[in-house]
Design a protein around this motif. Sequence first.
Motif, PDB file in Angstrom:
ATOM      1  N   ASP A 211     -17.198  -9.112  -0.782  1.00 61.34           N
ATOM      2  CA  ASP A 211     -16.427  -7.871  -0.873  1.00 61.34           C
ATOM      3  C   ASP A 211     -15.890  -7.644  -2.284  1.00 61.34           C
ATOM      4  N   GLU A 212     -15.432  -8.703  -2.937  1.00 61.23           N
ATOM      5  CA  GLU A 212     -14.871  -8.567  -4.274  1.00 61.23           C
ATOM      6  C   GLU A 212     -15.934  -8.100  -5.260  1.00 61.23           C
ATOM      7  N   VAL A 213     -17.128  -8.678  -5.162  1.00 59.94           N
ATOM      8  CA  VAL A 213     -18.213  -8.291  -6.054  1.00 59.94           C
ATOM      9  C   VAL A 213     -18.576  -6.824  -5.848  1.00 59.94           C
ATOM     10  N   GLN A 214     -18.673  -6.418  -4.582  1.00 60.00           N
ATOM     11  CA  GLN A 214     -19.003  -5.022  -4.281  1.00 60.00           C
ATOM     12  C   GLN A 214     -17.914  -4.081  -4.758  1.00 60.00           C
ATOM     13  N   ALA A 215     -16.650  -4.492  -4.592  1.00 59.89           N
ATOM     14  CA  ALA A 215     -15.528  -3.653  -5.018  1.00 59.89           C
ATOM     15  C   ALA A 215     -15.544  -3.463  -6.530  1.00 59.89           C
ATOM     16  N   LYS A 216     -15.841  -4.528  -7.280  1.00 58.50           N
ATOM     17  CA  LYS A 216     -15.906  -4.425  -8.740  1.00 58.50           C
ATOM     18  C   LYS A 216     -17.007  -3.472  -9.177  1.00 58.50           C
ATOM     19  N   GLN A 217     -18.156  -3.567  -8.524  1.00 51.41           N
ATOM     20  CA  GLN A 217     -19.280  -2.699  -8.874  1.00 51.41           C
ATOM     21  C   GLN A 217     -18.970  -1.246  -8.559  1.00 51.41           C
ATOM     22  N   LYS A 218     -18.392  -1.021  -7.389  1.00 47.69           N
ATOM     23  CA  LYS A 218     -18.062   0.342  -6.985  1.00 47.69           C
ATOM     24  C   LYS A 218     -16.999   0.937  -7.902  1.00 47.69           C
ATOM     25  N   LEU A 219     -16.025   0.117  -8.310  1.00 39.36           N
ATOM     26  CA  LEU A 219     -14.966   0.599  -9.197  1.00 39.36           C
ATOM     27  C   LEU A 219     -15.549   0.979 -10.553  1.00 39.36           C
ATOM     28  N   ALA A 220     -16.434   0.157 -11.094  1.00 40.24           N
ATOM     29  CA  ALA A 220     -17.038   0.462 -12.391  1.00 40.24           C
ATOM     30  C   ALA A 220     -17.836   1.763 -12.327  1.00 40.24           C
ATOM     31  N   GLU A 221     -18.545   1.982 -11.236  1.00 39.98           N
ATOM     32  CA  GLU A 221     -19.330   3.211 -11.069  1.00 39.98           C
ATOM     33  C   GLU A 221     -18.414   4.423 -10.946  1.00 39.98           C
ATOM     34  N   PHE A 222     -17.308   4.244 -10.244  1.00 33.00           N
ATOM     35  CA  PHE A 222     -16.341   5.334 -10.046  1.00 33.00           C
ATOM     36  C   PHE A 222     -15.713   5.745 -11.379  1.00 33.00           C
ATOM     37  N   VAL A 223     -15.269   4.761 -12.160  1.00 33.40           N
ATOM     38  CA  VAL A 223     -14.611   5.038 -13.443  1.00 33.40           C
ATOM     39  C   VAL A 223     -15.575   5.714 -14.405  1.00 33.40           C
ATOM     40  N   ALA A 224     -16.840   5.306 -14.382  1.00 30.26           N
ATOM     41  CA  ALA A 224     -17.832   5.860 -15.308  1.00 30.26           C
ATOM     42  C   ALA A 224     -18.036   7.356 -15.093  1.00 30.26           C
ATOM     43  N   LYS A 225     -17.737   7.843 -13.884  1.00 32.82           N
ATOM     44  CA  LYS A 225     -17.944   9.251 -13.554  1.00 32.82           C
ATOM     45  C   LYS A 225     -16.709  10.118 -13.813  1.00 32.82           C
ATOM     46  N   VAL A 226     -15.592   9.500 -14.178  1.00 30.37           N
ATOM     47  CA  VAL A 226     -14.338  10.236 -14.366  1.00 30.37           C
ATOM     48  C   VAL A 226     -14.183  10.627 -15.832  1.00 30.37           C
ATOM     49  N   SER A 227     -14.029  11.903 -16.050  1.00 27.63           N
ATOM     50  CA  SER A 227     -13.915  12.448 -17.401  1.00 27.63           C
ATOM     51  C   SER A 227     -12.757  11.818 -18.168  1.00 27.63           C
ATOM     52  N   GLY A 228     -13.069  11.307 -19.357  1.00 25.26           N
ATOM     53  CA  GLY A 228     -12.030  10.786 -20.237  1.00 25.26           C
ATOM     54  C   GLY A 228     -11.662   9.336 -20.014  1.00 25.26           C
ATOM     55  N   ALA A 229     -11.998   8.776 -18.860  1.00 23.70           N
ATOM     56  CA  ALA A 229     -11.573   7.414 -18.560  1.00 23.70           C
ATOM     57  C   ALA A 229     -12.433   6.375 -19.267  1.00 23.70           C
ATOM     58  N   GLY A 230     -13.761   6.546 -19.199  1.00 24.22           N
ATOM     59  CA  GLY A 230     -14.649   5.552 -19.779  1.00 24.22           C
ATOM     60  C   GLY A 230     -14.476   5.382 -21.275  1.00 24.22           C
ATOM     61  N   ALA A 231     -14.157   6.489 -21.976  1.00 25.75           N
ATOM     62  CA  ALA A 231     -14.012   6.430 -23.434  1.00 25.75           C
ATOM     63  C   ALA A 231     -12.865   5.529 -23.870  1.00 25.75           C
ATOM     64  N   LEU A 232     -11.886   5.320 -22.986  1.00 26.90           N
ATOM     65  CA  LEU A 232     -10.736   4.485 -23.315  1.00 26.90           C
ATOM     66  C   LEU A 232     -11.001   3.001 -23.075  1.00 26.90           C
ATOM     67  N   LYS A 233     -12.169   2.698 -22.536  1.00 30.75           N
ATOM     68  CA  LYS A 233     -12.535   1.322 -22.202  1.00 30.75           C
ATOM     69  C   LYS A 233     -11.438   0.638 -21.385  1.00 30.75           C
ATOM     70  N   PRO A 234     -11.143   1.195 -20.221  1.00 32.38           N
ATOM     71  CA  PRO A 234     -10.053   0.637 -19.411  1.00 32.38           C
ATOM     72  C   PRO A 234     -10.398  -0.744 -18.866  1.00 32.38           C
ATOM     73  N   LYS A 235      -9.381  -1.499 -18.584  1.00 33.17           N
ATOM     74  CA  LYS A 235      -9.564  -2.797 -17.932  1.00 33.17           C
ATOM     75  C   LYS A 235      -9.567  -2.559 -16.423  1.00 33.17           C
ATOM     76  N   LEU A 236     -10.598  -3.058 -15.756  1.00 35.56           N
ATOM     77  CA  LEU A 236     -10.761  -2.825 -14.326  1.00 35.56           C
ATOM     78  C   LEU A 236     -10.319  -4.051 -13.533  1.00 35.56           C
ATOM     79  N   HIS A 237      -9.624  -3.796 -12.437  1.00 31.57           N
ATOM     80  CA  HIS A 237      -9.097  -4.881 -11.613  1.00 31.57           C
ATOM     81  C   HIS A 237      -9.334  -4.575 -10.139  1.00 31.57           C
ATOM     82  N   VAL A 238      -9.692  -5.580  -9.374  1.00 33.13           N
ATOM     83  CA  VAL A 238      -9.765  -5.445  -7.919  1.00 33.13           C
ATOM     84  C   VAL A 238      -8.948  -6.566  -7.296  1.00 33.13           C
ATOM     85  N   VAL A 239      -8.250  -6.237  -6.229  1.00 29.85           N
ATOM     86  CA  VAL A 239      -7.398  -7.200  -5.540  1.00 29.85           C
ATOM     87  C   VAL A 239      -7.639  -7.076  -4.048  1.00 29.85           C
TER      88      VAL A 239
END
Length: 297
Positions: A211-239
């Motif tokens: 589940d953690e691996v899938q959550a990380k992958q899904k989060l990265a895909e979600f952030v990549a589609k959000v305008s302005g977020a990817g350019a800031l190189k955010p730190k991604l976290h799943v809990v």
Amino acid sequence: MKWLENVVAGVDFSECSGAALAQAIRLATGNGGAVHPVCILDTGFVIEIEKSLSTVRAGIREPLIADAKRGWEAFRAKVPGAAALPIHVEVNERVEGTMRYADKVGAGLLVLGAFGEKKPDVGIGTMASGCVRHAGSDVLLVRDTQRGPFKSVLACVDFSETSKRALEKAAEIAAHDGAALHVLHVYHGVTNVFPFFSSVVESWIQAVGNDEVQAKQKLAEFVAKVSGAGALKPKLHVVGSGTHGRALVEFAKTSGAELLVLGTRGETNLRERVLGSTAERVLKAAACSILAVKPAK
């Protein structure tokens, strides 16, 4: 930032409302917007005073409003950028009056001070929580210690459209303030709830161990589609956690986030605005400033 064209700041002359006013000015003027301070004198208190003074003094509402405006002259002198701002003062129920004024000026953001019973983990008071629930705009709740730019912004996402809006606005503020942007997703974690070792639960944990691996992958895909977020190189976290609200609050505290951004649920079939259990817990327990983002209209 179109949503910052008109910003309403609630003022009750407290320290935390001074911080809220400072943030409203900072965000609005930094984006070419206007700030509209408002002070609502609670109807219940005014009626109580009227009853006590009815035999000796009539017509106290206008004098009270005049007193508040004089108080504003001294209060605004302490907040950079507020010297030229007028204030709207009226007698009303505090939530209703604030909402009505925000609607009148077409506010895209309502800024209030975070006030509670104990420091440092003060949560918010009933007036602020009522505004978060009923406001048509997004609501920023500011801690009394947070008058300058945010250094760390934490966006909480559940992959909904509203959390996408929350991430977009978190990215806008992080870019404006030069802040670090963190993005957190809490997935439903599995734990042994029994006070003994269970082979059944152990098998369950192993079965959903990816589940953690899938959550990380899904989060990265979600952030990549959000305008302005990817350019800031955010730190991604799943809990992984069984209680999303508690996990958000604890992560915000341990990570040192100064602003937590999350979406609210919207409206029921009866047109009553609801927050959802996660947002309710965060509003009550978070020790940092909070931006509650509403669903798209």
